[in-house]
Design a protein around this motif. Structure first.
Motif, PDB file in Angstrom:
ATOM      1  N   TRP A 168       0.837  -1.203   0.000  1.00  0.00           N
ATOM      2  CA  TRP A 168       0.000   0.000   0.000  1.00  0.00           C
ATOM      3  C   TRP A 168       0.872   1.253   0.000  1.00  0.00           C
ATOM      4  O   TRP A 168       0.608   2.207  -0.746  1.00  0.00           O
ATOM      5  CB  TRP A 168      -0.915  -0.019   1.226  1.00  0.00           C
ATOM      6  CG  TRP A 168      -1.991   1.020   1.172  1.00  0.00           C
ATOM      7  CD1 TRP A 168      -1.896   2.333   1.544  1.00  0.00           C
ATOM      8  CD2 TRP A 168      -3.330   0.852   0.699  1.00  0.00           C
ATOM      9  NE1 TRP A 168      -3.082   2.988   1.342  1.00  0.00           N
ATOM     10  CE2 TRP A 168      -3.979   2.098   0.829  1.00  0.00           C
ATOM     11  CE3 TRP A 168      -4.034  -0.237   0.189  1.00  0.00           C
ATOM     12  CZ2 TRP A 168      -5.308   2.269   0.469  1.00  0.00           C
ATOM     13  CZ3 TRP A 168      -5.359  -0.050  -0.180  1.00  0.00           C
ATOM     14  CH2 TRP A 168      -5.978   1.185  -0.033  1.00  0.00           C
ATOM     15  N   PHE A 172       0.584   4.083  -2.761  1.00  0.00           N
ATOM     16  CA  PHE A 172      -0.125   5.312  -2.401  1.00  0.00           C
ATOM     17  C   PHE A 172       0.649   6.207  -1.439  1.00  0.00           C
ATOM     18  O   PHE A 172       0.150   7.263  -1.061  1.00  0.00           O
ATOM     19  CB  PHE A 172      -1.472   4.958  -1.761  1.00  0.00           C
ATOM     20  CG  PHE A 172      -2.324   4.058  -2.604  1.00  0.00           C
ATOM     21  CD1 PHE A 172      -2.893   4.521  -3.778  1.00  0.00           C
ATOM     22  CD2 PHE A 172      -2.551   2.738  -2.241  1.00  0.00           C
ATOM     23  CE1 PHE A 172      -3.680   3.695  -4.567  1.00  0.00           C
ATOM     24  CE2 PHE A 172      -3.332   1.900  -3.027  1.00  0.00           C
ATOM     25  CZ  PHE A 172      -3.896   2.378  -4.196  1.00  0.00           C
ATOM     26  N   ASP A 175       0.009   6.677   4.513  1.00  0.00           N
ATOM     27  CA  ASP A 175      -1.336   7.203   4.723  1.00  0.00           C
ATOM     28  C   ASP A 175      -1.469   7.930   6.064  1.00  0.00           C
ATOM     29  O   ASP A 175      -2.367   8.732   6.239  1.00  0.00           O
ATOM     30  CB  ASP A 175      -2.405   6.106   4.607  1.00  0.00           C
ATOM     31  CG  ASP A 175      -1.953   4.772   5.148  1.00  0.00           C
ATOM     32  OD1 ASP A 175      -0.925   4.731   5.841  1.00  0.00           O
ATOM     33  OD2 ASP A 175      -2.624   3.779   4.872  1.00  0.00           O
ATOM     34  N   ALA A 554       1.314  11.217   1.530  1.00  0.00           N
ATOM     35  CA  ALA A 554       0.529  10.449   0.562  1.00  0.00           C
ATOM     36  C   ALA A 554       0.858  10.904  -0.860  1.00  0.00           C
ATOM     37  O   ALA A 554       1.039  12.089  -1.128  1.00  0.00           O
ATOM     38  CB  ALA A 554      -0.955  10.631   0.839  1.00  0.00           C
ATOM     39  N   GLN A 556       0.373  11.882  -4.695  1.00  0.00           N
ATOM     40  CA  GLN A 556      -0.653  12.572  -5.454  1.00  0.00           C
ATOM     41  C   GLN A 556      -0.724  12.001  -6.866  1.00  0.00           C
ATOM     42  O   GLN A 556       0.262  11.476  -7.393  1.00  0.00           O
ATOM     43  CB  GLN A 556      -0.345  14.081  -5.510  1.00  0.00           C
ATOM     44  CG  GLN A 556      -0.183  14.725  -4.145  1.00  0.00           C
ATOM     45  CD  GLN A 556      -1.425  14.626  -3.293  1.00  0.00           C
ATOM     46  OE1 GLN A 556      -2.542  14.834  -3.794  1.00  0.00           O
ATOM     47  NE2 GLN A 556      -1.254  14.309  -2.014  1.00  0.00           N
ATOM     48  N   VAL A 558      -2.444   9.416  -8.040  1.00  0.00           N
ATOM     49  CA  VAL A 558      -2.637   7.984  -8.226  1.00  0.00           C
ATOM     50  C   VAL A 558      -3.954   7.756  -8.960  1.00  0.00           C
ATOM     51  O   VAL A 558      -4.964   8.423  -8.683  1.00  0.00           O
ATOM     52  CB  VAL A 558      -2.643   7.258  -6.864  1.00  0.00           C
ATOM     53  CG1 VAL A 558      -2.876   5.765  -7.059  1.00  0.00           C
ATOM     54  CG2 VAL A 558      -1.333   7.500  -6.132  1.00  0.00           C
ATOM     55  N   GLY A 560      -7.498   6.824 -10.094  1.00  0.00           N
ATOM     56  CA  GLY A 560      -8.677   6.621  -9.269  1.00  0.00           C
ATOM     57  C   GLY A 560      -9.152   5.179  -9.259  1.00  0.00           C
ATOM     58  O   GLY A 560      -9.586   4.665  -8.226  1.00  0.00           O
ATOM     59  N   THR A 563      -7.119   3.104  -6.776  1.00  0.00           N
ATOM     60  CA  THR A 563      -7.535   3.363  -5.394  1.00  0.00           C
ATOM     61  C   THR A 563      -8.837   2.641  -5.081  1.00  0.00           C
ATOM     62  O   THR A 563      -8.977   2.006  -4.023  1.00  0.00           O
ATOM     63  CB  THR A 563      -7.703   4.873  -5.172  1.00  0.00           C
ATOM     64  OG1 THR A 563      -6.479   5.538  -5.492  1.00  0.00           O
ATOM     65  CG2 THR A 563      -8.069   5.175  -3.731  1.00  0.00           C
ATOM     66  N   ALA A 566      -8.292  -1.125  -4.716  1.00  0.00           N
ATOM     67  CA  ALA A 566      -7.594  -1.451  -3.472  1.00  0.00           C
ATOM     68  C   ALA A 566      -8.540  -1.387  -2.281  1.00  0.00           C
ATOM     69  O   ALA A 566      -8.570  -2.294  -1.437  1.00  0.00           O
ATOM     70  CB  ALA A 566      -6.419  -0.489  -3.276  1.00  0.00           C
ATOM     71  N   TYR A 567      -9.332  -0.320  -2.210  1.00  0.00           N
ATOM     72  CA  TYR A 567     -10.268  -0.182  -1.092  1.00  0.00           C
ATOM     73  C   TYR A 567     -11.337  -1.278  -1.123  1.00  0.00           C
ATOM     74  O   TYR A 567     -11.686  -1.846  -0.085  1.00  0.00           O
ATOM     75  CB  TYR A 567     -10.926   1.199  -1.125  1.00  0.00           C
ATOM     76  CG  TYR A 567     -10.133   2.272  -0.412  1.00  0.00           C
ATOM     77  CD1 TYR A 567     -10.299   2.492   0.944  1.00  0.00           C
ATOM     78  CD2 TYR A 567      -9.226   3.055  -1.109  1.00  0.00           C
ATOM     79  CE1 TYR A 567      -9.567   3.478   1.589  1.00  0.00           C
ATOM     80  CE2 TYR A 567      -8.488   4.042  -0.474  1.00  0.00           C
ATOM     81  CZ  TYR A 567      -8.661   4.250   0.879  1.00  0.00           C
ATOM     82  OH  TYR A 567      -7.931   5.212   1.521  1.00  0.00           O
TER      83      TYR A 567
END
Length: 623
Positions: A168, A172, A175, A554, A556, A558, A560, A563, A566-567
């Motif tokens: 991660w 990204f 975090d 974090a 910038q 990346v 969309g 993301t 991954a989530y």
């Protein structure tokens, strides 16, 4: 603390490959050692494992496959808990570390999580006969307790968070939030392991009840000790559910302040109701005492003993009294109804009590204006959590009756909790507020500190704010304090504000769903890279989205879709883990219903070892 801890020397995009190789080698050695012990015990080559289980059985009156793994789980989770809060405190005080092996707290977390994995393997490997009616068939002649299977899933889920966390960060960046997806895997897996331990303990207690009916069960003293051990597990569940409040415990939350009473109501309603249903009168109070001992001990170790920022915690005493009161006059005989009634009290009186406690000790005191919304949301959350907690407590207590559709009601309660969290999470960024700041020097460089006078535009931007604070961190400590209004729209800092070295100092404003901040001083960070934001004697700056400053590491730009994927992957894994726990609780409830007794063992039959089966096969082939 050595300068190597400071952010200016630390990488910002994942661990070095040599550290990954060392960690992988260590994990492999531990895994091989666990599997060697398990297979050795089941084949009869290693006998001391069985003797350890027999010793635990003689000591407690419970089967060794239940008591030994439960004890290992409890000790391991305490170690992981200390490591977690120490780790958070280190990052708050010192910023990024040089890698996973450069942070001493990581070793405690890994040791604790591997301890849970070892407990799961022990619970699955120890029983040489079917350990109860709810047991899961692993292979011919091999059944594992449901609690052991759940522990294995929780440990695997949590440990998977370590390598995924590095991936991660590479994708990204850092975090810098407790609620990062991979961080939630680590915390959530360890937290949910307490439910697996409760299920395992309940399976062992069912066997003990059956033996007591035959005149060979545990003594009265052993039963009392079992109650205390179960109370510690219930307190552990309360501790586990409270870990999600970590950012509020340290005073650097990146979420709506309304989220804190929601999380407190959720933890109190689930854990305390489950404890009261499972343990009977005084169960909620016993869980709170266990919670205060564990969290108080961790606070003393991390703060005064180790010299880091002290983690704070809710009190939960009023909530426990509410649960005990709701269970009076037969309320515990109807656990879902009792849980809902207790939830009403927790969401109102309990939330109000925690508002008072926040003004005594918590880093961010709740404003009085928060109370109406906190009570409304807290009541919805606590009622749903109370129903879910009642079902959990009854699932591990087969003697407690449940209505026909209890499982569906518990699932509905879980859905309400998810909806409440989802409703509270969204925040907005900057809304056009500007700050004209004048700094008065209190101490000169190299350890420069200042006093700030802040004039807001518009002047009423901070009126009724949920917090309006000075926040400094990652410079060798943390400084968090409210600003004081000295004239309409004019505010002053109340503690010296550090503006040198690796300190990150800002003024943070939270009003409604908007959370924004103005930087006072941020050091240059070539690893990101990011330039220095200096602290001249006078400046005029716009407030920006709070996370833009707190999470400046974090990456910038990346994509969309990456993301989102991954989530969603982490979310699907988490929901699968929750579904597995629901399956385990439903299974033990269905299989141990009634008197809770498992099938009587067949004359202490032992399944033949692998060596004996091989000898028989060779003999048969030769004949």
């Amino acid at each position: 603390m050595s300068r190597s801890w400071l952010a200016e020397a630390a990488p910002a995009g994942g661990a070095a490959f040599d550290q990954i190789a060392i960690a992988t080698a260590g994990a492999t050695v531990l895994t091989v050692a666990m599997l060697t012990l398990a297979t050795g015990h089941r084949s009869g080559r290693i006998r001391w494992v069985g003797r350890l289980g027999a010793w635990g059985e003689r000591l407690t009156g419970l089967p060794g496959w239940a008591v030994v793994p439960s004890a290992i789980t409890g000790a391991s989770l305490i170690v992981a808990l200390l490591g977690m809060y120490w780790d958070i405190s280190l990052h708050i005080d010192n910023g990024r570390d040089e890698g996973p092996l450069a942070n001493p707290a990581h070793y405690l977390i890994l040791l604790g999580l591997f301890g849970v994995l070892f407990a799961a393997v022990a619970a699955i490997a120890l029983p040489l006969e079917r350990p109860g009616r709810a047991a899961v068939r692993i292979a011919p002649g091999w059944h594992a307790p449901v609690g052991g299977v759940l522990l294995l899933g929780c440990a695997a889920f949590a440990l998977a968070g370590f390598p995924l966390d590095d991936v991660w960060h590479r994708l990204f960046g850092q975090d810098v939030t407790l609620w990062g997806p991979t961080h939630l895997m680590l915390i959530g897996g360890a937290s949910l392991a307490t439910i697996g331990a409760l299920v395992l303990s309940a399976e062992g207690a069912a066997v003990a009840r059956a033996r007591r009916a035959e005149g060979r069960g545990p003594t009265r003293v052993q039963r009392r000790m079992h109650r205390i051990r179960t109370g510690l597990l219930a307190g552990g569940l309360l501790v586990a559910l409270s870990t999600f409040q970590g950012e509020f415990d340290f005073g650097v939350p990146q979420f709506n302040l309304l989220f804190q009473p929601l999380l407190i109501a959720l933890a109190a309603s689930i854990a305390l109701v489950a404890a009261r249903v499972h343990l009977g009168p005084g169960g909620a109070l016993l869980a709170v005492v266990s919670f205060l001992l564990m969290r108080g001990g961790v606070a003393l170790l991390v703060g005064p003993a180790l010299g880091q920022t002290t983690p704070h915690f809710p009190l939960y005493v009023v909530e426990a009294l509410i649960v005990e009161a709701a269970a009076l006059r037969g309320g515990a005989a109807r656990p879902l109804r009792m849980g809902a009634i207790a939830g009403l009290g927790i969401g109102t009186l309990g939330v109000a009590a925690e508002l008072g406690w926040s003004r005594v000790w918590m880093p961010l005191a709740w404003p009085a204006g928060l109370l109406p919304e906190a009570i409304a949301l807290g009541t919805v959350t606590a009622v749903a959590g109370g129903v879910l907690g009642g079902w959990i407590g009854a699932a591990v207590s087969p003697e407690v009756a449940l209505p026909r559709h209890a499982g569906r009601m518990a699932a509905a309660g879980f859905a309400v909790l998810v909806a409440a969290i989802a409703w509270t999470l969204p925040t907005t960024g900057a809304d056009g507020v500007r700050a004209q700041v004048t700094l008065r020097e209190l101490a000169a460089a190299p350890d420069r500190t200042v006093h700030a006078t802040v004039r807001l535009d518009p002047p009423g931007a901070a009126d009724g704010a949920r917090w309006w604070t000075q926040t400094s961190w990652q410079g060798g400590g943390s400084v968090i304090a409210p600003l004081r209004e000295v004239a309409p729209g004019v505010w002053e800092t109340t503690r010296p504000l550090p503006v040198s070295g690796t300190w990150k100092s800002m003024l943070r404003l939270h009003d409604g769903r908007a959370i924004e901040a103005v930087p006072v001083y941020l050091p240059a960070d070539p690893a990101i890279p990011a330039p220095e934001i200096a602290a001249p004697s006078r400046f005029d700056r716009a407030l920006v989205a709070d996370r833009q400053l707190l999470q400046r590491e974090a990456k910038q730009g990346v994509a969309g879709w990456l993301t989102a994927v991954a989530y969603l992957t982490v979310l699907a894994s988490a929901l699968s883990m929750a579904a597995a726990l629901g399956w385990g609780l439903a299974r033990i409830r269905a299989r141990l219903d009634g008197d809770g007794a498992p099938p009587a063992p067949r004359a202490r039959r032992r399944y033949p070892s692998m060596r004996a089966r091989r000898r028989r096969a060779i003999s048969a082939s030769s004949s």
